[in-house]
Design a protein around this motif. Sequence first.
Motif, short mmCIF file in Angstrom:
data_model
loop_
_atom_site.label_atom_id
_atom_site.label_comp_id
_atom_site.label_asym_id
_atom_site.label_seq_id
_atom_site.Cartn_x
_atom_site.Cartn_y
_atom_site.Cartn_z
N SER A 130 63.37 44.57 70.19
CA SER A 130 64.06 43.87 71.28
C SER A 130 63.96 44.66 72.59
CB SER A 130 65.51 43.62 70.92
OG SER A 130 66.21 44.85 70.80
N GLN A 131 63.98 46.00 72.52
CA GLN A 131 63.82 46.80 73.73
C GLN A 131 62.42 46.64 74.32
OE1 GLN A 131 64.80 50.81 72.65
NE2 GLN A 131 67.01 50.46 72.67
N ARG A 132 61.41 46.61 73.46
CA ARG A 132 60.04 46.44 73.96
C ARG A 132 59.85 45.07 74.59
NH1 ARG A 132 55.63 49.32 70.02
NH2 ARG A 132 56.44 51.42 70.30
N LEU A 133 60.44 44.05 74.01
CA LEU A 133 60.34 42.72 74.60
C LEU A 133 61.07 42.66 75.94
CD1 LEU A 133 60.73 40.39 71.50
CD2 LEU A 133 58.65 40.87 72.80
N ALA A 134 62.18 43.35 76.05
CA ALA A 134 62.93 43.35 77.31
C ALA A 134 62.19 44.15 78.38
CB ALA A 134 64.32 43.92 77.09
N ALA A 135 61.48 45.20 77.98
CA ALA A 135 60.78 46.04 78.95
C ALA A 135 59.46 45.45 79.41
CB ALA A 135 60.53 47.43 78.33
N ARG A 136 58.99 44.42 78.78
CA ARG A 136 57.73 43.80 79.14
C ARG A 136 57.84 43.23 80.56
NH1 ARG A 136 55.13 39.82 74.77
NH2 ARG A 136 53.59 41.36 74.17
N ALA A 148 57.71 39.19 80.87
CA ALA A 148 58.47 38.44 79.89
C ALA A 148 59.46 37.47 80.54
CB ALA A 148 59.22 39.39 78.96
N HIS A 149 60.26 37.98 81.45
CA HIS A 149 61.32 37.14 82.03
C HIS A 149 61.01 36.72 83.46
CE1 HIS A 149 63.82 38.09 78.59
NE2 HIS A 149 63.56 39.37 78.78
N SER A 150 60.28 37.53 84.20
CA SER A 150 60.14 37.29 85.62
C SER A 150 58.91 36.46 85.97
CB SER A 150 60.09 38.63 86.37
OG SER A 150 58.96 39.37 85.90
N GLN A 166 66.19 46.68 66.84
CA GLN A 166 66.58 47.20 68.15
C GLN A 166 65.35 47.62 68.96
OE1 GLN A 166 69.58 47.29 69.62
NE2 GLN A 166 70.32 46.13 67.86
#
Length: 166
Positions: A55-61, A64-66, A52
């Motif tokens: 996955s939170q750290r990867l989402a907060a990067r 990563a997505h943008s 968990q």
Amino acid sequence: MGPGDGGPAPGPGEATLGPGGFEVLQHTVGSLLASYGWYILLAAVAVYLLVQKVSQRLAARPGAHSGAADAAVEPEAVVRRQEAVAAARLRMQEELNAQAEKYKEKQRQLEEEKRRQKIAMWESMQEGKSYKGNLKVNQQEAESGASTSSAVPRSKPNKKPLRGGG
């Protein structure tokens, strides 16, 4: 299959549990859980929490997505960033070229000084003087010129002789 075999041997993919094999397996698993159940439960919870958090750290990067979306939305920013990188590379290359020129000039000066020393040594040999003494004088002059521009020369400490006087 040998001559004394009564039937075909079970293959690697076939189950070998007999009528009492299930009970033995159940008893083994039950005793394992009874002995190490709490440790297994704590390990499973720790792995869950770790997954968990990662996955939170990867989402907060931020990138990563943008990353692709930013490039599509603001092409001017990408162009400005590329121009800044190119300008920085150009500055760094100019600094490197300047350092190379300084180094080449210093090497030319050293070669010229060596050439002058060789000429002076040759002239002193032609006159019949000791070229080694002249070379030492030239080196001392060069060192004195270098020592005035650099740090203060160190004095050697007084050393005791290795053998006794008697």
